[in-house]
Motif scaffolding. Structure first.
Motif, short mmCIF file in Angstrom:
data_model
loop_
_atom_site.label_atom_id
_atom_site.label_comp_id
_atom_site.label_asym_id
_atom_site.label_seq_id
_atom_site.Cartn_x
_atom_site.Cartn_y
_atom_site.Cartn_z
N GLY A 1 1.74 7.87 -28.79
CA GLY A 1 1.90 7.88 -27.65
C GLY A 1 1.53 9.05 -26.73
N GLU A 2 1.53 8.78 -25.33
CA GLU A 2 1.10 10.01 -24.50
C GLU A 2 2.12 11.01 -24.48
OE1 GLU A 2 0.46 7.50 -21.23
OE2 GLU A 2 1.61 8.49 -20.01
N GLN A 3 1.67 12.29 -23.71
CA GLN A 3 2.62 13.21 -23.65
C GLN A 3 3.82 12.72 -22.83
OE1 GLN A 3 -0.65 13.31 -22.87
NE2 GLN A 3 -1.71 15.11 -23.07
N GLY A 4 4.82 13.20 -23.26
CA GLY A 4 6.20 12.85 -22.46
C GLY A 4 6.76 11.43 -23.16
N SER A 5 6.45 11.17 -24.34
CA SER A 5 7.00 10.18 -25.00
C SER A 5 8.14 10.42 -26.06
CB SER A 5 6.02 9.11 -25.49
OG SER A 5 4.92 9.90 -26.41
N ALA A 6 8.25 11.59 -25.87
CA ALA A 6 9.30 12.26 -26.89
C ALA A 6 9.17 12.17 -28.34
CB ALA A 6 10.66 11.72 -26.69
N LYS A 7 7.81 12.10 -29.15
CA LYS A 7 7.32 12.03 -30.20
C LYS A 7 7.83 12.89 -31.32
CE LYS A 7 2.99 12.04 -29.18
NZ LYS A 7 2.90 12.43 -27.77
N ARG B 1 0.81 1.38 -45.83
CA ARG B 1 1.97 1.82 -46.46
C ARG B 1 2.56 2.50 -45.22
NH1 ARG B 1 -2.23 3.06 -50.31
NH2 ARG B 1 -1.44 3.04 -52.37
N ALA B 2 2.12 2.23 -44.08
CA ALA B 2 2.62 2.76 -42.91
C ALA B 2 3.38 1.76 -41.90
CB ALA B 2 1.56 3.40 -41.90
N LEU B 3 4.34 2.22 -41.12
CA LEU B 3 4.85 1.67 -39.93
C LEU B 3 4.51 2.55 -38.77
CD1 LEU B 3 8.65 1.68 -41.51
CD2 LEU B 3 7.04 -0.15 -41.67
N ILE B 4 3.72 1.76 -38.09
CA ILE B 4 2.91 2.39 -36.87
C ILE B 4 3.69 1.68 -35.79
CG2 ILE B 4 0.85 2.47 -35.68
CD1 ILE B 4 -0.55 1.80 -38.30
N LEU B 5 4.41 2.82 -34.99
CA LEU B 5 4.95 2.64 -33.63
C LEU B 5 4.41 3.38 -32.22
CD1 LEU B 5 8.56 3.26 -34.97
CD2 LEU B 5 7.36 1.12 -35.21
N THR B 6 4.24 2.77 -31.22
CA THR B 6 3.94 3.33 -30.16
C THR B 6 4.82 3.43 -29.07
OG1 THR B 6 1.60 2.29 -30.35
CG2 THR B 6 2.23 3.04 -28.21
N LEU B 7 5.11 4.83 -28.68
CA LEU B 7 6.08 5.23 -27.69
C LEU B 7 5.76 5.36 -26.47
CD1 LEU B 7 7.88 8.01 -29.82
CD2 LEU B 7 8.25 5.56 -30.13
N GLU B 8 6.50 4.83 -25.43
CA GLU B 8 6.28 4.71 -23.98
C GLU B 8 6.75 5.82 -23.37
OE1 GLU B 8 4.27 1.31 -24.07
OE2 GLU B 8 4.21 2.69 -22.28
N PRO B 9 6.12 6.34 -22.30
CA PRO B 9 6.38 7.68 -21.61
C PRO B 9 7.75 7.40 -20.91
CG PRO B 9 4.18 7.11 -20.91
CD PRO B 9 4.70 5.95 -21.76
N ILE B 10 8.65 8.63 -21.08
CA ILE B 10 10.23 8.48 -20.36
C ILE B 10 9.97 8.68 -19.10
CG2 ILE B 10 12.58 9.22 -20.59
CD1 ILE B 10 11.96 9.87 -23.53
N PRO B 11 10.39 7.63 -18.07
CA PRO B 11 10.55 7.94 -16.58
C PRO B 11 11.19 9.36 -16.39
CG PRO B 11 11.03 5.78 -17.03
CD PRO B 11 10.93 6.45 -18.34
N GLU B 12 10.81 9.86 -15.31
CA GLU B 12 11.54 11.21 -14.98
C GLU B 12 12.70 10.95 -14.91
OE1 GLU B 12 7.54 13.36 -13.13
OE2 GLU B 12 9.32 13.23 -11.95
#
Length: 854
Positions: free
Chosen positions: A566-572, A672-683
């Motif tokens: 996920g992009e910056q700001g997605s709380a990875k 062997r992976a669980l692949i998740l994409t996180l969305e940016p968190i609105p301000e």
């Protein structure tokens, strides 16, 4: 420059003149004509700066990445002499010269040494894999500095054309060249040492002439034959197979060793500087102090240690040569050199000849070897017990044992609870020193502490039972155990009936310095209370995260790898920290991805969960290593300062990877992976870190409680759980399926897992140019048959020209076949089937590609 064919005298004269020119400012200002080179007797005859580039005579060494950085340290016992200690260039600390991890090319080694300072230099490590040999001639400058000794010049004449340089002291010479010869039985000849491996050469370049690349095999063979074979009579004609008459000791080897291991001082009585326990256990620190190595190994002088152990055993066995041999081969000093026909017999016979006393009616020559009361006379003599004996008495209250890998452990009682510590750990040392202070109101000296630890470790290894030691999670007799990591060493026990916190678990956990404690779990919670802390896109993604946590609560793999993008700001990073904090909180929860698999397995040895932050890409080697670590695999590396001992890391670990891009591109890891994409968190929905963690900490005990409820459900239902089809991580899928009915309706996990695997297939195939080209080709055809060469041509015709010219595109059929095999299972999932066959009389390798409905 003279060639290797010039006559010896001409070669020496030319070399002398060139060396004199090269050493201006370092050699005597007036050089008379002749064959001699004269240097001032200075301990620093050259500088690091002069070796940033290797001179031509030594240039052939630059083809080998076997250079190290070393430090010159004055030898206080020998004025004017120095030790050369190899360093780890990454840390600046002393290291093993023969650890390839610290090797550099010459340019980097010289530059690093120059950056460290004037007392540092670059050296070349000789190994069995390279073709070079090295002759070191010490102190061969005549006392009046008028010439080199005749013996040194005669030795030079044996190797015309070889590389020659003035040594660092300015009083010796180095000769280097290529060549092979029978292994010399001795390294030392009359006035010189010969090395072909296990040595690093402190290169100077001073007066360098000749060529290190010239081959001198015949001359080397002759040198070994002339000077480096065993001396006549070195092996004794009488090899004793029993003790002498004066000996009075136990016949049982176990009892004899137990007696000898208690001897923690009096080493000088045996002609050495180390105790029996130091030698028997190969305590590197103690042996490096007792027998400092001056031959570039960075540890201790192994031959001197061998001789000291043999002399100790000569006393204990009554000069029984055969028994000495048998016992020595059981010691930690055992090494390949002992397999030679002559070495060990000569070492033992020499020790027997030197040793005067044997174990008899009088006590051993050690005032602590049989206990303070027996040797010092205890109260009768009015002398106090030795510090090491006090420490050994304190250790009697600990329960000793050893792990399957031989590591010694101690269970100690502290403030009403038991703790488990490796004997060499800080935790056990602190406990031992605290007991010493309580007994004496003082502190033990370092030698006493190290000697006592050596004996305690030997007792744990030889006289104590074997137990498995776990980190954070364990399993025994159908029950799972979770180490809370708190000060009282409490553990959660989980079985089919539920879970409970217990004080005295039947298994042993170890602690690492970075481990943090878990809260006491609380029942009655809901898994939904975890959802607000995780920035997941859907309920299916949340199910997969919980499934990963449930898998991580088991004591064995395989474990899935959870991959966040996920992009910056997605709380990875915050996501990763919270998930890890549920089961294995750590002082440093997120780390950078290691640069080599050794560091990865060391991290796995010191934590249950591995979390790597801001991963920008996965090289092929680390992708393969992560697969091994997810499914369970081992890694072996040579133990530092040891000839044949290995340190084994064997582990499976739950792992978290996060990065901005799609970092998993290889099918075997994606499987062997669980692949998740996180969305940016609105301000307008962001929280401060303090607010988020305060809310999480208040909920964490109940979240942990409901996860433990699900684990208990899994233990209860696992024997009757059946899957309609088995995926790659079948054990993981079956376990979560057994647990899920405590949290969700049956089938919830299967739906989420299958959907995630399908997404992973598409991600990986889109990232693989070969797989993408095969799918494009088969979109127009239902069957394709041909050789790998034919297929490569066909794929070039349908692929993007920019991709074909890139580095990722295979340019020969063999590489293409390997890429197809790796992507085969994922292509099959999309309806493209690839088969490899051998057909016809010539057994031509052909590839058959067919398409079928998904």
């Amino acid at each position: 420059m003279p060639s290797a064919r010039c006559c010896p005298s001409a070669y020496l004269r030319t070399w002398a003149a060139m060396a004199a020119h090269a050493c201006q400012g370092l050699v005597s200002p007036a050089l008379p004509a002749g064959d001699a080179v004269k240097a001032k007797p200075s301990p620093h005859a050259t500088s690091v700066a002069s070796m940033i580039e290797l001179p031509q005579p030594l240039r052939a060494l630059a083809a080998y990445r076997q250079f190290i950085v070393y430090q010159l340290v004055p030898d206080t016992a020998r004025p004017g002499k120095t030790f050369k200690y190899p360093l780890d260039w990454r840390t600046g600390k002393r290291a093993d010269a023969h650890d390839p991890a610290i090797w550099l090319d010459h340019t980097m080694a010289a530059a690093t040494a120059a950056a460290f300072g004037s007392s540092y230099g670059a050296g070349f490590v000789l190994t069995a894999a390279d073709p070079f040999w090295f002759i070191d001639i010490d102190e061969c400058l005549l006392p009046d500095a008028s010439d080199w000794t005749p013996e040194a010049l005669a030795l030079l004449a044996r190797f015309p054309g070889a590389a020659v340089e003035v040594s660092q002291s300015g009083r010796g010479l180095h000769i280097l060249g290529r060549g092979r010869a029978p292994e010399p039985r001795r390294k030392k000849g009359p006035g010189f040492d010969l090395y072909t491996e296990r040595r690093f050469v402190a290169l100077t370049g001073t007066g360098a002439l000749g060529d290190v690349g010239t081959d001198h095999t015949p001359a080397l063979v002759q040198l070994v034959a002339d000077f480096l074979q065993p001396e006549p009579g070195a092996i004794p004609s009488e090899w004793t197979d029993g003790p002498c008459e004066a000996w009075r000791g136990p016949e049982d080897d176990h009892a004899l060793l137990k007696l000898a291991l208690r001897s923690v001082s009096g080493a000088s009585s045996f002609g050495g500087k180390a105790s029996f326990s130091d030698l028997w256990t190969a305590d590197v620190d103690a042996l490096a102090r007792a027998f400092p190595d001056d031959h570039g190994l960075g540890g201790y002088d192994e031959s001197r240690a061998d001789a000291a152990l043999a002399q100790h055993l000569a006393f204990w066995t009554g000069k029984d040569c055969e028994r000495i041999r048998v016992l020595m081969e059981r010691s930690a000093l055992n090494r390949d050199k002992w397999r030679r026909d002559d070495y060990l017999p000569r070492t033992i016979s020499g020790a027997v000849g030197r040793q005067r006393d044997v174990l008899g009616d009088k006590p051993p020559p050690s005032d602590a070897s049989l206990g303070a009361a027996a040797i010092t006379g205890g109260e009768a003599s009015g002398r106090s017990p030795k510090q090491a004996d006090i420490l050994l008495d304190i250790a009697q209250s600990a329960e000793l044992f050893h792990a399957p890998d031989g590591t010694g452990y101690a269970d100690v009682h502290i403030k009403g609870h038991h703790e488990t510590w490796p004997i060499r750990s800080k935790g056990f040392k602190h406990w031992l020193m605290r007991g010493f202070f309580n007994a004496t109101q003082g502190a033990p000296n370092s030698d006493a502490l190290q000697s006592a630890l050596g004996v305690i470790e030997a007792r744990a290894h030889f006289d104590s039972p074997e137990h498995i030691v776990h980190i954070r999670v364990a399993e025994l007799s159908g029950r799972l155990y979770l180490d809370l990591g708190d000060e009282t060493w409490r553990v959660v026990e989980i079985d089919a009936a539920g879970w409970r916190v217990i004080d005295k678990p039947p298994i042993r956990f170890r602690r690492t310095p970075a481990m943090k404690s878990l809260p006491i779990p609380v029942g009655g919670g809901s898994i939904a209370s975890l959802r607000p802390f995780l920035n997941v896109q859907s309920e299916q993604d949340f199910v997969l995260v919980v499934a990963w946590v449930l898998a991580a609560l088991r004591s064995h793999g395989p474990y899935p790898v959870i991959v966040l993008s996920g992009e910056q700001g997605s709380a990875k990073s915050t996501f990763s920290e919270i998930v890890r904090a549920l089961i294995d909180p750590n002082v440093a929860p997120l780390r950078a991805l290691p640069r080599e698999d050794r560091d990865l397995f060391i991290a796995a040895n010191n934590g249950h969960v591995l979390a790597f932050d801001n991963v920008s890409g996965l090289p092929t080697w680390i992708s393969d290593t992560l697969c091994r670590l997810a499914s369970g695999g081992g890694f072996a590396t040579r133990t530092l300062y040891s000839d044949q001992d290995e340190t084994i890391f064997d582990a499976a670990r739950p792992m978290i990877l996060n990065g901005i891009e799609d970092i998993v591109t290889r099918p075997d890891l994606a499987d062997r992976a669980l692949i998740l994409t996180l969305e940016p968190i609105p301000e307008d929905q962001r929280q401060t870190k303090d607010e988020l963690w305060a809310a999480f900490e208040s909920e964490r005990p109940r979240i942990l409680g409901v996860l433990l409820d699900a684990v208990a459900e899994g233990i209860r239902c696992l024997p009757t759980t059946r899957l309609t089809k088995l995926p790659r991580m079948a054990d993981f899928a079956k376990w979560v399926t057994a647990c899920e009915t405590m949290l969700w309706p049956a089938g919830t996990f299967e739906t989420a897992y299958c959907g995630n695997r399908n997404d992973a297939v598409e991600r990986v195939l889109d990232a693989d140019p070969i797989a993408a080209a095969v799918r494009t080709l088969m979109a127009k055809e239902s069957i394709w048959t041909g050789t790998a060469s034919d297929l490569l041509i066909a794929l070039v015709g349908v692929a993007d020209p920019n991709v074909v010219t890139s580095k990722t595109w295979p340019h020969n059929p063999n590489v293409l076949s390997g890429r197809l095999r790796r992507a085969g299972s994922f292509l099959r999932a999309t309806g493209v089937n690839i088969n490899f066959r051998k057909e016809g009389r010539t057994r031509t390798r052909t590839i058959h590609i067919t398409t079928s409905p998904n």
